[in-house]
Structure formats: C-alpha cells, structure tokens
Design an enzyme around this catalytic site. Structure first.
Site, PDB file in Angstrom:
ATOM      1  N   SER A   1       5.829  -5.396  -1.033  1.00  0.00           N
ATOM      2  CA  SER A   1       5.780  -3.993  -1.469  1.00  0.00           C
ATOM      3  C   SER A   1       6.123  -3.040  -0.301  1.00  0.00           C
ATOM      4  O   SER A   1       7.251  -3.076   0.184  1.00  0.00           O
ATOM      5  CB  SER A   1       4.407  -3.721  -2.085  1.00  0.00           C
ATOM      6  N   ALA A   2       5.189  -2.234   0.192  1.00  0.00           N
ATOM      7  CA  ALA A   2       5.483  -1.329   1.309  1.00  0.00           C
ATOM      8  C   ALA A   2       5.976  -2.113   2.531  1.00  0.00           C
ATOM      9  O   ALA A   2       6.865  -1.660   3.262  1.00  0.00           O
ATOM     10  CB  ALA A   2       4.251  -0.502   1.677  1.00  0.00           C
TER      11      ALA A   2
ATOM     12  N   GLY B   1       0.865  -1.183   0.000  1.00  0.00           N
ATOM     13  CA  GLY B   1       0.000   0.000   0.000  1.00  0.00           C
ATOM     14  C   GLY B   1       0.895   1.224   0.000  1.00  0.00           C
ATOM     15  O   GLY B   1       1.926   1.242  -0.670  1.00  0.00           O
TER      16      GLY B   1
ATOM     17  N   HIS C   1       8.941  -3.221  -6.669  1.00  0.00           N
ATOM     18  CA  HIS C   1       8.360  -2.902  -7.992  1.00  0.00           C
ATOM     19  C   HIS C   1       9.415  -2.239  -8.870  1.00  0.00           C
ATOM     20  O   HIS C   1       9.099  -1.297  -9.599  1.00  0.00           O
ATOM     21  CB  HIS C   1       7.165  -1.940  -7.871  1.00  0.00           C
TER      22      HIS C   1
ATOM     23  N   GLU D   1       9.242  -7.160 -10.008  1.00  0.00           N
ATOM     24  CA  GLU D   1       8.030  -7.885  -9.622  1.00  0.00           C
ATOM     25  C   GLU D   1       8.189  -9.377  -9.923  1.00  0.00           C
ATOM     26  O   GLU D   1       8.463  -9.749 -11.073  1.00  0.00           O
ATOM     27  CB  GLU D   1       6.820  -7.314 -10.361  1.00  0.00           C
TER      28      GLU D   1
END
Lengths: 235, 235
Positions: A122-123, A90, A159, A194
């Site tokens: 991700s985050a 997020g 990413h 990714e």
C-alpha cells in the site's frame, strides 16, 4: 541487483494480515533471518510499537525476526545495517514526511538499489514509484516533497478500484483522477488491484497475483495487463 | 459581513449542473448581475475556457453574466473588482497551487471577508476551511502550502461518503482517513454529503439541504447533525 515485492495491499478481504503473500515472502526473504520494519505510515493512527508487534507476529510464522526502525537511536544506520526492509501501509503523506525528516528516504533508496530485499504494501508500495502523486490517501500532513524512491520508472496506484457499477456518488472515479494526473505528469501509472503485486529483479518488473493490472499512459486509453506481464519496457 | 454558500457538490446524480442549488443561488446573488468564476481546479482536465462556458450557461438562466478569472490580465485586480465570486470543483491540489501562484488566495480571502458573496462547490468548498488536509483528491501537483481561506474555523470534507455496506475493498474508509487527520490536527472536520451545503452569514453557519452532516471532533465519536443545525459554536 534490486530485489523488491511491491504489493497493492497487505490484506485481502476475509484473509489475515499478509496471508495471501506468505509463500511469496518466504521465497523473497529466504536468505534473511531479520527484517527492519518501517511503521511510519501508521494506518488508522496505530502506534509504531503496536504496528511493529502485528508485523512481527506474521513474520515470526516464517522464522524472521522483526525490529521497528523507531526502536533504533539512529534510523539511517538501522537501514544501512538491515538485512531486509519492509515498509507497511497507512497514510502516504505521513510516511513520506517521516522518511524525509529522518533521512531514511535516501538511505532506503541506496540500500534497495544495492540489493537489500525490500517489501512494500500500500503506502509502502506507493513510495517505490517516481512520486507519491498517485496515492489515494488524505493529505493530513504536509511533506517537504512528493518525490519518492523511484525504484521503478513509473507511478503506482495501489488499491486500484474500478468504477462502482450503479454508484450515484459524484466524486471522481480513480480513472478520472489518474487522467487529471496525466495533465501535469508524463510518467506511466500502474493501477494495482488488491491481490496483485510487482516482482522486481534488477530492471525486470513482472505483474503477479490472480488479477489484471490497469496501465495508464499519458494521452492514451488505459489498457488491461494480464498477470505475468513483463513491464520492464515501461518508462 | 461574510456571505457564503459552501456546497458539497455541483451536481446531484441524475440532475443538471447546479440544478438543485439554483433557487438558493438566485437568492444568494440577488444583488449581483455578474460573477467572477475561478476555474483553476479543472475537473477531468477540462480547459479554463470550457469550464467557464459551462458555468456561464447555468448562471445565464438566472440572469447573471460570468467571466473566468483567466480572461483578465491581472487576476488579483479581477478579484478586487468582482461583484461576486464562484470557485468551481475539480482537483484541490491544482486549485490551491494556482491560487498561491497567482496571488488570488489572499485576494479572495480579503474580498470574501469584506462581504463579497461567495459560492464554492467541492474543491471550491474545501478551500473555505482552515486547510485542504481533508480533501479527497489525488495530489497530482505539489502546492506551496496546504493552508486555505479559513473562512470557517474548521475543515470541510466534501462528497462525504458513508462506508459502503458489503464492500470487500480494503482501502481506508472516509471515516478512517479523518480519524488519521485528527492524530495530527485539532480542528473539527465537517463531512458534507452530496446535496448538503453551508449557509454562512457573518459568523453564523447553518447546515442546509435534505441530508444530515457528519461532524468529527478530535478524540470524540463522530456525530450526525440534522439539517438546519447551527454550527456557529464550532471552533
């Protein structure tokens, strides 16, 4: 002994949530029947409840029950009692703000350093690095600090995106941004494409997945790392 | 009376630095023979001197001499004595950090509100909004605040990028990021595509250039604005 999976993304194009990682996660969480989920990064503004529900469905398929940290009266105690921890993706600015506000940042750091299995995507992967200064996210909220968990001795760029051939867009490429980072910060940056992830066991860090990683060292040309590379020498 | 050009980018694909804006800038700076340049955003890590030199070459072609703010002993006095001000693009986090550290943020705000002609591009445009919370840049350094000049009563997203058709990349689109911003912030966000700029005269704000702008209001669907639109109603 530290035991982490640090994933670039939760979802590959055309795949279901966490689908590509499920075999890895089954092994990673083999001794766990429950997972504490940290939904603070709220991708697209999704609620803590809805985000947790989505994650619970996925982990249900490998027989792990999921509870969101927001469901506990005391989030720090929830971390201290957790069998395993997953921080979802997020917005990193929002995630880090909430982690500091609740005291969960220090609690997670302590728990994971003492051996509680951790998963980030991700985050939730970005915060495993020294700082959040190589996030791609928009600074929608002002965190009290950019320092993060420092579970690996470098920074992560999830990413990671190669320059788009033929693009006429004049905004900075990811590589230019990381070069700017190295004007003011000395630690290495690992660009995780990714589908790539890091497997961390104690002080051993291995690049996994089908793709190469891209490593940026201050003052040097970026280099491509083959999957399977041992990154334990980085500091 | 405020007198600003707020440009999405300095350079269009295939064009020279500021080339597409030169006719506009000739008119904008018609009563000025000198310009104070603020190079703090340092795109790609370029030095203050080199960045200023590049800008001086461009403005030399329209008979305006350029001096970099770093060449003055007292940067605040430099702003107070400036005939016109230009803040160039680069990294917004670095720019804002330097503007606060030097006291130049408050000085520029005062000067521009009192009528000194201002030009911003990219990061130098971002800071014309209420906050820098809609920048696209990487947070390579921790600024003391995300608040910026508030010369217009909304936020700006320069280099606004539409979703790339057929992209398999799973990072957030610009639109998703701005939607996340509106979970925590009420002010409008104007997406300025490359080649667009705002012409601000007092409280009148007009969208210029060949392209449409994209306006994001909290809780509403984004809307396209034709070039020439009067945005003075935004707040």
């Amino acid at each position: 002994m530290k035991n982490l999976i640090i994933a670039s993304t939760s979802t590959l194009h055309g795949g279901a949530y966490m689908e590509y990682l499920l075999p890895t996660l089954t092994a990673h969480f083999k001794n766990c029947s429950s997972l504490l989920f940290i939904p603070y990064a709220r991708p697209g503004g999704i609620s803590h409840d809805d985000y947790t529900k989505k994650v619970a469905e996925t982990f249900g398929s490998i027989n792990i029950t999921v509870k969101g940290i927001h469901e506990f009266d005391n989030p720090v105690t929830a971390v201290e009692n957790a069998e395993a921890i997953f921080t979802g993706g997020g917005n990193t600015f929002l995630l880090v703000t909430q982690l500091y506000k609740t005291g969960v940042m220090a609690a997670v750091q302590k728990a994971v350093n003492s051996g509680i299995p951790y998963l980030g995507s991700s985050a939730g992967s970005n915060i495993c690095g020294m700082t959040m200064k190589t996030t791609n996210d928009m600074p929608i909220i002002y965190p009290p600090s950019f320092d993060t968990l420092a579970l690996v001795p470098f920074n992560i760029n999830p990413h990671y995106l190669d320059p788009i051939e033929g693009s006429t867009h004049m905004g900075e490429t990811r590589e230019t941004r990381i070069k700017e980072f190295h004007q003011f910060n000395a630690q290495p940056v690992l660009g995780l494409r990714e589908g790539s992830w890091l497997d961390v066991q104690g002080d051993t860090v291995i690049l996994k997945g089908n793709l190469q990683g891209r490593l940026f060292l201050q003052g040097k040309e970026p280099q491509e790392l083959e999957t399977g590379s041992d990154l334990s020498w980085l500091k």
